[in-house]
Design a protein around this motif. Structure first.
Motif, PDB file in Angstrom:
ATOM      1  N   THR A 139       2.914  -6.452  -3.631  1.00  0.00           N
ATOM      2  CA  THR A 139       2.607  -7.013  -2.318  1.00  0.00           C
ATOM      3  C   THR A 139       1.433  -6.284  -1.687  1.00  0.00           C
ATOM      4  O   THR A 139       0.541  -6.922  -1.096  1.00  0.00           O
ATOM      5  CB  THR A 139       3.847  -6.900  -1.384  1.00  0.00           C
ATOM      6  OG1 THR A 139       4.959  -7.515  -2.025  1.00  0.00           O
ATOM      7  CG2 THR A 139       3.616  -7.553  -0.049  1.00  0.00           C
ATOM      8  N   GLU A 140       1.365  -4.955  -1.810  1.00  0.00           N
ATOM      9  CA  GLU A 140       0.285  -4.176  -1.215  1.00  0.00           C
ATOM     10  C   GLU A 140      -1.067  -4.582  -1.781  1.00  0.00           C
ATOM     11  O   GLU A 140      -2.076  -4.644  -1.061  1.00  0.00           O
ATOM     12  CB  GLU A 140       0.485  -2.669  -1.455  1.00  0.00           C
ATOM     13  CG  GLU A 140       1.693  -2.072  -0.756  1.00  0.00           C
ATOM     14  CD  GLU A 140       2.983  -2.324  -1.531  1.00  0.00           C
ATOM     15  OE1 GLU A 140       2.951  -2.479  -2.783  1.00  0.00           O
ATOM     16  OE2 GLU A 140       4.031  -2.405  -0.885  1.00  0.00           O
ATOM     17  N   LEU A 146      -4.642 -11.410   1.887  1.00  0.00           N
ATOM     18  CA  LEU A 146      -3.726 -12.551   1.947  1.00  0.00           C
ATOM     19  C   LEU A 146      -2.687 -12.317   3.032  1.00  0.00           C
ATOM     20  O   LEU A 146      -2.263 -11.192   3.287  1.00  0.00           O
ATOM     21  CB  LEU A 146      -3.019 -12.747   0.606  1.00  0.00           C
ATOM     22  CG  LEU A 146      -3.900 -13.110  -0.595  1.00  0.00           C
ATOM     23  CD1 LEU A 146      -3.079 -13.154  -1.865  1.00  0.00           C
ATOM     24  CD2 LEU A 146      -4.577 -14.442  -0.371  1.00  0.00           C
ATOM     25  N   LEU A 176      -1.893  -7.498  -2.897  1.00  0.00           N
ATOM     26  CA  LEU A 176      -2.280  -8.801  -2.364  1.00  0.00           C
ATOM     27  C   LEU A 176      -2.715  -8.690  -0.899  1.00  0.00           C
ATOM     28  O   LEU A 176      -3.632  -9.393  -0.471  1.00  0.00           O
ATOM     29  CB  LEU A 176      -1.115  -9.800  -2.508  1.00  0.00           C
ATOM     30  CG  LEU A 176      -0.762 -10.192  -3.943  1.00  0.00           C
ATOM     31  CD1 LEU A 176       0.461 -11.087  -3.973  1.00  0.00           C
ATOM     32  CD2 LEU A 176      -1.931 -10.897  -4.608  1.00  0.00           C
ATOM     33  N   LYS A 177      -2.068  -7.812  -0.130  1.00  0.00           N
ATOM     34  CA  LYS A 177      -2.470  -7.603   1.269  1.00  0.00           C
ATOM     35  C   LYS A 177      -3.862  -6.986   1.304  1.00  0.00           C
ATOM     36  O   LYS A 177      -4.672  -7.331   2.176  1.00  0.00           O
ATOM     37  CB  LYS A 177      -1.474  -6.698   1.995  1.00  0.00           C
ATOM     38  CG  LYS A 177      -0.234  -7.426   2.429  1.00  0.00           C
ATOM     39  CD  LYS A 177       0.656  -6.501   3.269  1.00  0.00           C
ATOM     40  CE  LYS A 177       1.915  -7.241   3.670  1.00  0.00           C
ATOM     41  NZ  LYS A 177       2.775  -6.456   4.514  1.00  0.00           N
ATOM     42  N   GLN A 231       1.189 -12.898   4.728  1.00  0.00           N
ATOM     43  CA  GLN A 231       2.529 -12.755   4.137  1.00  0.00           C
ATOM     44  C   GLN A 231       3.001 -14.095   3.585  1.00  0.00           C
ATOM     45  O   GLN A 231       3.634 -14.141   2.543  1.00  0.00           O
ATOM     46  CB  GLN A 231       3.515 -12.206   5.181  1.00  0.00           C
ATOM     47  CG  GLN A 231       4.889 -11.876   4.623  1.00  0.00           C
ATOM     48  CD  GLN A 231       4.855 -10.819   3.522  1.00  0.00           C
ATOM     49  OE1 GLN A 231       4.107  -9.832   3.604  1.00  0.00           O
ATOM     50  NE2 GLN A 231       5.626 -11.025   2.473  1.00  0.00           N
ATOM     51  N   VAL A 275       2.707 -17.089  -3.542  1.00  0.00           N
ATOM     52  CA  VAL A 275       2.224 -16.615  -4.846  1.00  0.00           C
ATOM     53  C   VAL A 275       3.389 -16.047  -5.649  1.00  0.00           C
ATOM     54  O   VAL A 275       3.551 -16.337  -6.834  1.00  0.00           O
ATOM     55  CB  VAL A 275       1.093 -15.572  -4.669  1.00  0.00           C
ATOM     56  CG1 VAL A 275       0.791 -14.871  -5.982  1.00  0.00           C
ATOM     57  CG2 VAL A 275      -0.146 -16.228  -4.105  1.00  0.00           C
ATOM     58  N   PHE A 276       4.230 -15.236  -5.000  1.00  0.00           N
ATOM     59  CA  PHE A 276       5.378 -14.656  -5.714  1.00  0.00           C
ATOM     60  C   PHE A 276       6.371 -15.736  -6.142  1.00  0.00           C
ATOM     61  O   PHE A 276       6.958 -15.658  -7.221  1.00  0.00           O
ATOM     62  CB  PHE A 276       6.073 -13.589  -4.855  1.00  0.00           C
ATOM     63  CG  PHE A 276       5.431 -12.247  -4.930  1.00  0.00           C
ATOM     64  CD1 PHE A 276       5.215 -11.625  -6.147  1.00  0.00           C
ATOM     65  CD2 PHE A 276       5.034 -11.579  -3.769  1.00  0.00           C
ATOM     66  CE1 PHE A 276       4.618 -10.379  -6.211  1.00  0.00           C
ATOM     67  CE2 PHE A 276       4.436 -10.324  -3.826  1.00  0.00           C
ATOM     68  CZ  PHE A 276       4.227  -9.728  -5.053  1.00  0.00           C
ATOM     69  N   GLN A 307       1.158 -16.470   2.320  1.00  0.00           N
ATOM     70  CA  GLN A 307       0.440 -16.691   1.060  1.00  0.00           C
ATOM     71  C   GLN A 307       1.004 -15.801  -0.043  1.00  0.00           C
ATOM     72  O   GLN A 307       1.153 -16.245  -1.180  1.00  0.00           O
ATOM     73  CB  GLN A 307      -1.055 -16.405   1.254  1.00  0.00           C
ATOM     74  CG  GLN A 307      -1.746 -17.419   2.127  1.00  0.00           C
ATOM     75  CD  GLN A 307      -3.175 -17.013   2.437  1.00  0.00           C
ATOM     76  OE1 GLN A 307      -3.529 -15.825   2.412  1.00  0.00           O
ATOM     77  NE2 GLN A 307      -4.010 -18.011   2.740  1.00  0.00           N
ATOM     78  N   ILE A 308       1.341 -14.588   0.289  1.00  0.00           N
ATOM     79  CA  ILE A 308       1.908 -13.664  -0.694  1.00  0.00           C
ATOM     80  C   ILE A 308       3.269 -14.189  -1.173  1.00  0.00           C
ATOM     81  O   ILE A 308       3.547 -14.193  -2.366  1.00  0.00           O
ATOM     82  CB  ILE A 308       2.026 -12.244  -0.097  1.00  0.00           C
ATOM     83  CG1 ILE A 308       0.640 -11.661   0.154  1.00  0.00           C
ATOM     84  CG2 ILE A 308       2.853 -11.339  -0.989  1.00  0.00           C
ATOM     85  CD1 ILE A 308       0.634 -10.361   0.924  1.00  0.00           C
ATOM     86  N   ASP A 309       4.106 -14.689  -0.251  1.00  0.00           N
ATOM     87  CA  ASP A 309       5.426 -15.231  -0.621  1.00  0.00           C
ATOM     88  C   ASP A 309       5.266 -16.446  -1.556  1.00  0.00           C
ATOM     89  O   ASP A 309       5.986 -16.601  -2.537  1.00  0.00           O
ATOM     90  CB  ASP A 309       6.213 -15.625   0.628  1.00  0.00           C
ATOM     91  CG  ASP A 309       6.669 -14.414   1.438  1.00  0.00           C
ATOM     92  OD1 ASP A 309       6.686 -13.295   0.855  1.00  0.00           O
ATOM     93  OD2 ASP A 309       7.004 -14.588   2.613  1.00  0.00           O
TER      94      ASP A 309
END
Length: 180
Positions: free
Chosen positions: A3-4, A11, A6-7, A13, A19-20, A15-17
């Motif tokens: 996550t770090e 991105l 991607l941040k 949160q 992607v995951f 967008q990160i969710d």
């Protein structure tokens, strides 16, 4: 993937969710495929283990031996069928020509030559006709006249003057003995 990381790329949160989540779908699908393939691999290994110590040349030899046996049995079966068909044809032709007994007629035929004939029906009939001409006693006759009957005279009743032959012979012997 973290996550770090991607941040750090800028991105959000959400967008990160996303992607995951999408990455998880792909990973889970690959994990299932991996499990299936691992199971199949272990099954194949078990099957191959059964063949450890098997001599392939020996098995091929057995296969060829079995194929030869099958071919031999097939040829024998076909030969038996051909013999049965020939014997049935011979019997029917012999009966149609009036043979008293097919087994009695058969020794007068060249059976091997007739079996190899291309036109068995015609050749058997011709051979049987030839045997019938030469050995008519083996066949029923077409003659409708009854066989001759033996006729003998029978002594009639009341005719005492006629002696039978035995009495006449006895009387002749007595006469001979008296005259001596």
């Amino acid at each position: 993937m973290k996550t770090e990381d991607l941040k750090a790329q800028g991105l959000t949160q959400e967008q990160i969710d996303y992607v995951f989540e999408e990455h998880g779908k792909e990973v889970n699908k690959l994990k299932k495929d991996n499990e299936n393939l691992s199971g199949q691999l272990s099954d194949v290994k078990e099957e191959l283990a059964k063949f450890d110590g098997v001599n392939v040349d020996e098995m091929q030899g057995k296969i060829k031996e079995l194929e030869t046996t099958v071919d031999t049995n097939k040829k024998e079966y076909e030969k038996e069928i051909a013999n049965r068909d020939f014997n049935d044809l011979l019997a029917s032709k012999a009966k149609s020509l009036g043979a008293r007994d097919v087994k009695a007629v058969a020794p007068f035929l060249d059976v091997d030559k007739l079996k190899e004939s291309k036109n068995q029906d015609k050749d058997i009939e011709e051979a049987l006709k030839s045997v019938k001409e030469e050995n008519a006693y083996l066949f029923e006759t077409d003659d409708t006249t009854p066989p001759p009957r033996a006729v003998s005279s029978t002594p009639g009743s009341g005719n005492d003057t006629h002696d039978d032959k035995k009495d006449q012979a006895n009387q002749a012997i007595r006469d001979l003995l008296k005259s001596e």
